[in-house]
Motif scaffolding. Structure first.
Motif, PDB file in Angstrom:
ATOM      1  N   LYS A  99       1.179  -1.084  -0.434  1.00 31.56           N
ATOM      2  CA  LYS A  99      -0.051   0.042   0.238  1.00 31.56           C
ATOM      3  C   LYS A  99       0.757   0.861   0.072  1.00 31.56           C
ATOM      4  CE  LYS A  99      -3.694   1.891   2.354  1.00 31.56           C
ATOM      5  NZ  LYS A  99      -5.435   1.428   3.338  1.00 31.56           N
ATOM      6  N   GLY A 100       1.523   1.035   0.916  1.00 30.37           N
ATOM      7  CA  GLY A 100       3.021   2.072   0.823  1.00 30.37           C
ATOM      8  C   GLY A 100       3.413   2.538  -0.350  1.00 30.37           C
ATOM      9  N   LEU A 101       4.009   1.856  -0.504  1.00 32.81           N
ATOM     10  CA  LEU A 101       4.796   1.551  -2.463  1.00 32.81           C
ATOM     11  C   LEU A 101       3.400   2.302  -3.338  1.00 32.81           C
ATOM     12  CD1 LEU A 101       7.249   0.968  -4.529  1.00 32.81           C
ATOM     13  CD2 LEU A 101       6.086  -1.574  -4.517  1.00 32.81           C
ATOM     14  N   ARG A 102       2.552   1.281  -3.080  1.00 37.11           N
ATOM     15  CA  ARG A 102       1.140   2.338  -4.915  1.00 37.11           C
ATOM     16  C   ARG A 102       0.883   3.506  -4.437  1.00 37.11           C
ATOM     17  NH1 ARG A 102      -1.345  -0.920  -7.315  1.00 37.11           N
ATOM     18  NH2 ARG A 102      -1.429  -3.352  -6.891  1.00 37.11           N
ATOM     19  N   TYR A 103       1.441   4.037  -2.665  1.00 37.26           N
ATOM     20  CA  TYR A 103       1.222   5.027  -2.931  1.00 37.26           C
ATOM     21  C   TYR A 103       2.591   6.298  -3.033  1.00 37.26           C
ATOM     22  CZ  TYR A 103       0.062  10.790  -1.945  1.00 37.26           C
ATOM     23  OH  TYR A 103      -0.216  12.006  -1.289  1.00 37.26           O
ATOM     24  N   GLN A 104       3.534   5.437  -2.898  1.00 38.64           N
ATOM     25  CA  GLN A 104       4.758   6.410  -3.353  1.00 38.64           C
ATOM     26  C   GLN A 104       4.658   7.278  -4.673  1.00 38.64           C
ATOM     27  OE1 GLN A 104       8.645   4.214  -2.341  1.00 38.64           O
ATOM     28  NE2 GLN A 104       7.536   4.587   0.516  1.00 38.64           N
ATOM     29  N   LEU A 105       4.548   5.555  -5.144  1.00 36.84           N
ATOM     30  CA  LEU A 105       4.062   5.840  -7.467  1.00 36.84           C
ATOM     31  C   LEU A 105       3.111   7.004  -7.329  1.00 36.84           C
ATOM     32  CD1 LEU A 105       3.973   1.974  -7.867  1.00 36.84           C
ATOM     33  CD2 LEU A 105       5.996   3.926  -8.302  1.00 36.84           C
ATOM     34  N   ILE A 106       1.907   6.661  -6.440  1.00 30.05           N
ATOM     35  CA  ILE A 106       0.840   7.822  -6.932  1.00 30.05           C
ATOM     36  C   ILE A 106       1.266   9.524  -6.488  1.00 30.05           C
ATOM     37  CG2 ILE A 106      -1.635   9.168  -6.233  1.00 30.05           C
ATOM     38  CD1 ILE A 106      -2.486   5.837  -6.368  1.00 30.05           C
ATOM     39  N   GLU A 107       1.945   9.110  -5.334  1.00 28.32           N
ATOM     40  CA  GLU A 107       2.402  10.984  -5.141  1.00 28.32           C
ATOM     41  C   GLU A 107       3.902  11.320  -6.278  1.00 28.32           C
ATOM     42  OE1 GLU A 107       3.019  12.282  -0.629  1.00 28.32           O
ATOM     43  OE2 GLU A 107       4.599  11.592  -1.253  1.00 28.32           O
ATOM     44  N   GLY A 108       4.670  10.314  -6.310  1.00 25.23           N
ATOM     45  CA  GLY A 108       5.684  10.633  -7.292  1.00 25.23           C
ATOM     46  C   GLY A 108       4.983  10.929  -8.587  1.00 25.23           C
ATOM     47  N   LYS A 109       3.792  10.620  -9.198  1.00 25.06           N
ATOM     48  CA  LYS A 109       3.682  11.121 -10.797  1.00 25.06           C
ATOM     49  C   LYS A 109       2.797  12.213 -10.445  1.00 25.06           C
ATOM     50  CE  LYS A 109       0.301   9.176 -14.275  1.00 25.06           C
ATOM     51  NZ  LYS A 109       1.979   9.112 -15.416  1.00 25.06           N
ATOM     52  N   ILE A 110       1.726  12.646  -9.280  1.00 23.63           N
ATOM     53  CA  ILE A 110       1.466  13.923  -9.078  1.00 23.63           C
ATOM     54  C   ILE A 110       1.998  14.811  -9.353  1.00 23.63           C
ATOM     55  CG2 ILE A 110       0.052  14.967  -7.581  1.00 23.63           C
ATOM     56  CD1 ILE A 110      -1.407  12.887  -6.470  1.00 23.63           C
ATOM     57  N   ILE A 111       3.409  15.097  -7.893  1.00 25.22           N
ATOM     58  CA  ILE A 111       4.646  15.946  -8.143  1.00 25.22           C
ATOM     59  C   ILE A 111       4.766  16.315  -9.342  1.00 25.22           C
ATOM     60  CG2 ILE A 111       6.132  16.390  -6.867  1.00 25.22           C
ATOM     61  CD1 ILE A 111       6.158  14.383  -4.619  1.00 25.22           C
ATOM     62  N   LYS A 112       5.421  14.913 -10.436  1.00 22.68           N
ATOM     63  CA  LYS A 112       6.479  15.252 -11.871  1.00 22.68           C
ATOM     64  C   LYS A 112       4.854  15.862 -12.474  1.00 22.68           C
ATOM     65  CE  LYS A 112       8.071  12.921 -14.677  1.00 22.68           C
ATOM     66  NZ  LYS A 112       9.298  11.480 -15.442  1.00 22.68           N
ATOM     67  N   GLU A 113       3.827  15.224 -12.561  1.00 21.81           N
ATOM     68  CA  GLU A 113       3.293  15.550 -13.391  1.00 21.81           C
ATOM     69  C   GLU A 113       2.956  17.319 -13.174  1.00 21.81           C
ATOM     70  OE1 GLU A 113      -0.284  13.258 -14.050  1.00 21.81           O
ATOM     71  OE2 GLU A 113       1.393  12.247 -15.790  1.00 21.81           O
ATOM     72  N   ASN A 114       2.917  18.036 -12.299  1.00 25.21           N
ATOM     73  CA  ASN A 114       2.505  19.034 -11.741  1.00 25.21           C
ATOM     74  C   ASN A 114       3.645  20.077 -11.047  1.00 25.21           C
ATOM     75  OD1 ASN A 114      -0.955  19.335 -11.698  1.00 25.21           O
ATOM     76  ND2 ASN A 114       0.349  17.257 -10.272  1.00 25.21           N
ATOM     77  N   ASP A 115       4.953  19.700 -11.625  1.00 27.39           N
ATOM     78  CA  ASP A 115       6.402  20.588 -11.318  1.00 27.39           C
ATOM     79  C   ASP A 115       6.160  20.842  -9.866  1.00 27.39           C
ATOM     80  OD1 ASP A 115       8.267  20.898 -12.431  1.00 27.39           O
ATOM     81  OD2 ASP A 115       7.298  22.774 -12.297  1.00 27.39           O
ATOM     82  N   LEU A 116       5.840  19.902  -8.781  1.00 25.99           N
ATOM     83  CA  LEU A 116       6.242  20.535  -7.012  1.00 25.99           C
ATOM     84  C   LEU A 116       7.626  20.428  -7.115  1.00 25.99           C
ATOM     85  CD1 LEU A 116       2.375  18.845  -5.857  1.00 25.99           C
ATOM     86  CD2 LEU A 116       2.871  21.559  -7.551  1.00 25.99           C
ATOM     87  N   GLN A 117       8.425  21.648  -6.972  1.00 26.00           N
ATOM     88  CA  GLN A 117       9.220  21.464  -6.803  1.00 26.00           C
ATOM     89  C   GLN A 117       9.624  21.955  -5.221  1.00 26.00           C
ATOM     90  OE1 GLN A 117      11.702  22.481  -9.248  1.00 26.00           O
ATOM     91  NE2 GLN A 117      10.378  21.404 -11.384  1.00 26.00           N
ATOM     92  N   ILE A 118      11.022  21.996  -4.439  1.00 31.05           N
ATOM     93  CA  ILE A 118      10.745  23.040  -3.796  1.00 31.05           C
ATOM     94  C   ILE A 118      12.729  23.511  -3.859  1.00 31.05           C
ATOM     95  CG2 ILE A 118      11.585  22.241  -0.425  1.00 31.05           C
ATOM     96  CD1 ILE A 118       9.637  20.037  -0.478  1.00 31.05           C
ATOM     97  N   GLN A 119      12.340  24.383  -3.527  1.00 30.31           N
ATOM     98  CA  GLN A 119      13.715  25.374  -3.390  1.00 30.31           C
ATOM     99  C   GLN A 119      14.142  25.576  -2.105  1.00 30.31           C
ATOM    100  OE1 GLN A 119      14.961  25.905  -6.885  1.00 30.31           O
ATOM    101  NE2 GLN A 119      12.205  25.527  -7.751  1.00 30.31           N
ATOM    102  N   LEU A 120      15.826  25.975  -2.349  1.00 26.81           N
ATOM    103  CA  LEU A 120      16.023  25.895  -0.713  1.00 26.81           C
ATOM    104  C   LEU A 120      15.785  27.462  -0.058  1.00 26.81           C
ATOM    105  CD1 LEU A 120      18.889  25.243   0.956  1.00 26.81           C
ATOM    106  CD2 LEU A 120      19.616  26.826  -0.286  1.00 26.81           C
ATOM    107  N   GLU A 121      15.294  28.480  -1.015  1.00 30.75           N
ATOM    108  CA  GLU A 121      15.164  29.564   0.014  1.00 30.75           C
ATOM    109  C   GLU A 121      13.624  29.521   0.384  1.00 30.75           C
ATOM    110  OE1 GLU A 121      15.865  33.009   0.812  1.00 30.75           O
ATOM    111  OE2 GLU A 121      17.917  31.757   0.292  1.00 30.75           O
ATOM    112  N   GLU A 122      12.904  28.745  -0.468  1.00 24.77           N
ATOM    113  CA  GLU A 122      11.351  28.589   0.336  1.00 24.77           C
ATOM    114  C   GLU A 122      11.518  27.476   1.423  1.00 24.77           C
ATOM    115  OE1 GLU A 122       8.290  26.975  -2.277  1.00 24.77           O
ATOM    116  OE2 GLU A 122       9.420  25.559  -3.870  1.00 24.77           O
ATOM    117  N   LEU A 123      11.972  26.469   1.587  1.00 30.89           N
ATOM    118  CA  LEU A 123      12.726  25.512   2.790  1.00 30.89           C
ATOM    119  C   LEU A 123      13.266  26.631   3.775  1.00 30.89           C
ATOM    120  CD1 LEU A 123      11.898  23.086   3.767  1.00 30.89           C
ATOM    121  CD2 LEU A 123      14.436  22.041   2.679  1.00 30.89           C
ATOM    122  N   LYS A 124      13.911  27.564   3.325  1.00 36.87           N
ATOM    123  CA  LYS A 124      14.767  28.203   4.465  1.00 36.87           C
ATOM    124  C   LYS A 124      13.467  28.666   5.163  1.00 36.87           C
ATOM    125  CE  LYS A 124      18.111  30.211   4.258  1.00 36.87           C
ATOM    126  NZ  LYS A 124      19.616  31.800   3.948  1.00 36.87           N
TER     127      LYS A 124
END
Length: 440
Positions: free
Chosen positions: A339-364
């Motif tokens: 179940k966890g693996l399935r969601y990792q794949l789903i989440e990874g696809k959502i992140i990639k297709e919607n270009d969700l990125q974390i920049q250093l400044e916004e993390l700070k």
């Protein structure tokens, strides 16, 4: 070196790697020459050991080591260049009686490939988004709690209703000997209250543990025992009174408002209640958001259908742990993790297709917000920007903290995306009803 891929099916492939002497011989010879310079073998001067003896003693080990390095480097490079989305790591196929003296060395690796699937964010069925409100009863209770907290204790001669009684509980058999303060308005047992009313300092009363308090969790703290021990405890304990106090409620005046929120931030009882309502609902929003994120996660797992290379993944679990598992143990571990693996794949696809990125400044900036909220809990409401910057830099120098904060920030980005794209229906509810509905 030659690398080829044989596609078994959509989720499984075999990569074949052929290595010739030209690929590794120069590296092996160079290492053996270095070994010869430093080898300390009886009967030979240092640096003058015959190369034939060096090869006989170290040649096979050096060859195996260098070939494995070549395999790892080039296999990873191949997977990257071919853009193969693999699950786990390549598994080497077992080859019995492998001949390391052959002119060409051949290796095969099994691959488990990530499935192809779609995740439409606009869900077919609406998902409930809770808006938790602080009702009048909750706000009034909080006002009363503030008045009690900032009120003063007035010593009394004998116990009366709603007084606070300090004393020591004792029960020799259960090894209970604990000084505590009882608030009579938290006691559930009428018999216990009747036993305490009218008593004076120095008096001892016997109180039954079972059903003593309105909230069961209080028993462990007043007896000084663990929650587990208190859970089914049914005894009588002697309570010797040492102090009796009446708590006079604090006056709802400007002095109290300034102490709570800063000068002139709140100027009346109505503004106090509005502030309490606002702050409470802000805290509730975090719980509602977590519930929404959990529900959307479950929805995607339940409604996104794809196959996994189950056989490969089970074998990978079996072979790559600290200790090799039996086939049955590996199957059990796979079932737990699927179940966890399935969601990792789903989440990874959502992140990639919607270009969700974390920049250093916004993390700070995210880290600063977290630090600021932590400091506020200890009364530091307006920290200097330089102080926040220094603390954030220290926090982000720790890789474990970077990972933790990055995961939290990505969860927030996903939640913001879901609120924008997912089919939601809003349900307004009190906190009490939310707890009943969500947690039962």
């Amino acid at each position: 070196m030659n690398i080829t891929k044989e596609q078994i099916d959509e989720l499984n492939a075999v990569v074949k790697v052929a290595i010739t002497k030209e690929d590794y011989q120069d590296r092996v010879d160079g290492i053996l020459k270095d070994y010869r310079k430093s080898a300390n073998i009886p009967g030979f001067r240092k640096g003058h050991v015959p190369m034939g003896l060096i090869k006989k003693q170290y040649g096979k080990a050096v060859l195996v080591d260098e070939v494995n390095k070549l395999l790892q480097d080039n296999l990873n490079k191949y997977l990257t260049e071919e853009k193969l989305d693999v699950l786990g790591n390549p598994l080497p196929k077992q080859q019995d009686n492998f001949d390391w003296d052959k002119e060409e060395l051949s290796f095969e690796f099994e691959l488990g490939l990530a499935p192809s699937f779609e995740v439409p964010l606009e869900t077919k069925d609406p998902i409930t988004q809770y808006k938790i409100i602080a009702d009048k009863e909750m706000v009034d209770e909080q006002v009363k709690r503030i008045q009690k907290q900032y009120g003063k204790l007035v010593n009394q001669e004998e116990v009366d209703k709603n007084f606070e009684v300090t004393g020591t509980f004792k029960n020799e058999a259960e090894e209970i000997d604990n000084k505590t303060t009882l608030e009579l308005d938290k006691i559930k047992s009428k018999k216990a209250i009747d036993s305490l009313l009218g008593k004076k300092v120095g008096d001892t009363v016997s109180l039954k543990s079972k059903g003593l308090f309105k909230e069961d969790y209080l028993l462990s703290s007043v007896f000084g025992i663990s929650q587990d021990k208190a859970k089914d405890l049914d005894i009588e304990a002697d309570f010797t009174i040492e102090e009796i106090n009446k708590r006079e409620l604090a006056t709802l005046d400007q002095e109290l408002f300034d102490k709570l929120f800063g000068k002139d931030e709140v100027k009346s009882e109505d503004e106090l209640k509005e502030k309490i309502k606002e702050d409470s609902e802000k805290q509730f929003e975090q719980q509602a958001d977590q519930k929404l994120l959990n529900d959307i996660t479950e929805y995607f797992i339940d409604n996104t259908s794809f196959e996994l290379p189950t056989g490969f993944l089970t074998k990978w679990i079996q072979m790559t742990g600290e200790e090799q598992l039996t086939e049955q143990q590996a199957n059990e571990e796979y079932e737990k993790s699927e179940k966890g693996l399935r969601y990792q794949l789903i989440e990874g696809k959502i992140i990639k297709e919607n270009d969700l990125q974390i920049q250093l400044e916004e993390l700070k900036e995210f880290a600063k917000g977290f630090i600021k909220s932590q400091m506020a809990q200890f009364g530091q409401l307006n920290p200097q920007e330089e102080e926040l910057e220094n603390i954030a830099n220290r926090v982000l120098s720790n890789q474990d903290e970077v990972k933790r904060l990055s995961e939290q920030l990505m969860s927030q980005k996903l939640l913001d995306l879901y609120k924008e794209k997912v089919n939601l229906k809003t349900k307004q509810i009190t906190y009490e009803d939310f707890v009943k509905e969500v947690y039962g």
